[in-house]
Each structure stands twice: as C-alpha cells, then as structure tokens.
Write a protein that holds these residues in place. Structure first.
Motif, PDB file in Angstrom:
ATOM      1  N   TYR A  25       9.379  -2.937   1.352  1.00  0.00           N
ATOM      2  CA  TYR A  25       8.022  -2.885   0.811  1.00  0.00           C
ATOM      3  C   TYR A  25       7.060  -2.593   1.953  1.00  0.00           C
ATOM      4  O   TYR A  25       7.015  -3.340   2.930  1.00  0.00           O
ATOM      5  CB  TYR A  25       7.645  -4.221   0.156  1.00  0.00           C
ATOM      6  N   PRO A  26       6.266  -1.513   1.846  1.00  0.00           N
ATOM      7  CA  PRO A  26       5.284  -1.218   2.887  1.00  0.00           C
ATOM      8  C   PRO A  26       4.019  -2.057   2.669  1.00  0.00           C
ATOM      9  O   PRO A  26       3.324  -1.900   1.666  1.00  0.00           O
ATOM     10  CB  PRO A  26       4.997   0.272   2.686  1.00  0.00           C
ATOM     11  N   LEU A  32       9.769   3.287  -0.943  1.00  0.00           N
ATOM     12  CA  LEU A  32      10.448   2.049  -0.561  1.00  0.00           C
ATOM     13  C   LEU A  32      11.550   2.257   0.483  1.00  0.00           C
ATOM     14  O   LEU A  32      12.196   1.296   0.897  1.00  0.00           O
ATOM     15  CB  LEU A  32      11.040   1.376  -1.802  1.00  0.00           C
ATOM     16  N   ASN A  33      11.791   3.486   0.878  1.00  0.00           N
ATOM     17  CA  ASN A  33      12.818   3.804   1.865  1.00  0.00           C
ATOM     18  C   ASN A  33      14.154   3.120   1.572  1.00  0.00           C
ATOM     19  O   ASN A  33      14.703   2.394   2.402  1.00  0.00           O
ATOM     20  CB  ASN A  33      12.333   3.436   3.280  1.00  0.00           C
ATOM     21  N   LEU A  72      17.721   4.086 -10.366  1.00  0.00           N
ATOM     22  CA  LEU A  72      16.571   4.754  -9.749  1.00  0.00           C
ATOM     23  C   LEU A  72      16.534   4.533  -8.240  1.00  0.00           C
ATOM     24  O   LEU A  72      16.280   5.467  -7.481  1.00  0.00           O
ATOM     25  CB  LEU A  72      15.267   4.261 -10.391  1.00  0.00           C
ATOM     26  N   ILE A  73      16.782   3.298  -7.818  1.00  0.00           N
ATOM     27  CA  ILE A  73      16.754   2.998  -6.381  1.00  0.00           C
ATOM     28  C   ILE A  73      17.927   3.685  -5.675  1.00  0.00           C
ATOM     29  O   ILE A  73      17.756   4.296  -4.616  1.00  0.00           O
ATOM     30  CB  ILE A  73      16.759   1.483  -6.119  1.00  0.00           C
ATOM     31  N   ALA A  74      19.122   3.631  -6.261  1.00  0.00           N
ATOM     32  CA  ALA A  74      20.289   4.281  -5.657  1.00  0.00           C
ATOM     33  C   ALA A  74      20.076   5.793  -5.555  1.00  0.00           C
ATOM     34  O   ALA A  74      20.411   6.408  -4.536  1.00  0.00           O
ATOM     35  CB  ALA A  74      21.548   3.965  -6.457  1.00  0.00           C
ATOM     36  N   ALA A 100       0.871  -1.175   0.000  1.00  0.00           N
ATOM     37  CA  ALA A 100       0.000   0.000   0.000  1.00  0.00           C
ATOM     38  C   ALA A 100       0.907   1.224   0.000  1.00  0.00           C
ATOM     39  O   ALA A 100       1.510   1.567   1.011  1.00  0.00           O
ATOM     40  CB  ALA A 100      -0.925  -0.006   1.208  1.00  0.00           C
ATOM     41  N   ILE A 101       0.996   1.837  -1.133  1.00  0.00           N
ATOM     42  CA  ILE A 101       1.946   2.927  -1.346  1.00  0.00           C
ATOM     43  C   ILE A 101       1.328   4.273  -1.016  1.00  0.00           C
ATOM     44  O   ILE A 101       0.152   4.509  -1.288  1.00  0.00           O
ATOM     45  CB  ILE A 101       2.424   2.886  -2.821  1.00  0.00           C
TER      46      ILE A 101
END
Length: 125
Positions: free
Chosen positions: A114-115, A101-102, A89-91, A17-18
C-alpha cells in the motif's frame, strides 16, 4: 480539515495515495475487499488539498506497507466469490502494477504494498 483545526494548528493526514493512472483499478479491488470503501484520493488530489491558501509549510513524505495477500484477505470483508476475484486480479497484476499496489510473488506467496503518503501543514492564522 480546515474547519476543525484552530488557527496555526497542525493538520496531519496519512493515507493511501494512489497514482491517478491506477485509481480506478485500485478502487475496484478495494471495493471487492470491503464494500464500505468509497474511493482513495490520488496523490494529486492530496497535493491540491494541502497547497490551498489556508495552509502554510506543507510537507509530504511517503512509505509503503507490505502485506501478504492472504493475510489481508483474512481480515477483509469480501462478499460471495469476491475473494477469488481479488486473488485473480492481484495475481494477474504481478509485473503490470495497474492497481498501484506493486504485487509480487516471493517463494509462492503473493505480497503487495500500500503506497502511503503523509501530509503535514499548518493552518494560517
């Protein structure tokens, strides 16, 4: 959910749940990771689903699932150079959390979370 549940039956959903502010970027990254991804519902969308008149006693809880970026990529289905784009993108999101996604780096390894939200409700009779 409502159609397949018997009266006074229990409906349980546990899913990502974003935060709505992060959903566009999250869905973009997930689509690169797995082209079968359509979109994740936001936490607000889940709340609206579970607070309909058809349900009673809705409860909600949350937790996160921590993953190593490289471990997740090894069980994913990116096409072409998408795996490198995901890494970038994540970095680039470390310290920004625009994906929801912290992402963070610990001892040279990138992790993210993942929340997950869990919703439980009873269908009215």
């Amino acid at each position: 959910m409502i159609r397949v549940c018997k009266p006074l039956g229990c409906v349980v959903v546990a899913d990502v749940a974003i935060d709505p502010d992060c959903s566009a970027r999250y869905n973009y990254v997930e689509k690169l990771r797995d082209s079968s991804h359509v979109r994740a519902l936001s936490s607000g969308e889940f709340v609206r689903l579970f607070t309909q008149e058809a349900f009673l006693n809705c409860t909600q809880s949350e937790y996160t699932i921590d993953v190593k970026l490289e471990d997740q990529l090894s069980v994913s289905f990116p096409e072409g150079d998408d795996v490198n784009q995901i890494r970038k993108l994540i970095a680039a999101d470390i310290g920004n959390n625009k994906t929801g996604l912290n992402p963070r780096e610990l001892a040279g390894v990138i992790y993210y979370s993942y929340p997950i939200s869990v919703y439980v409700a009873t269908k009215k009779a």
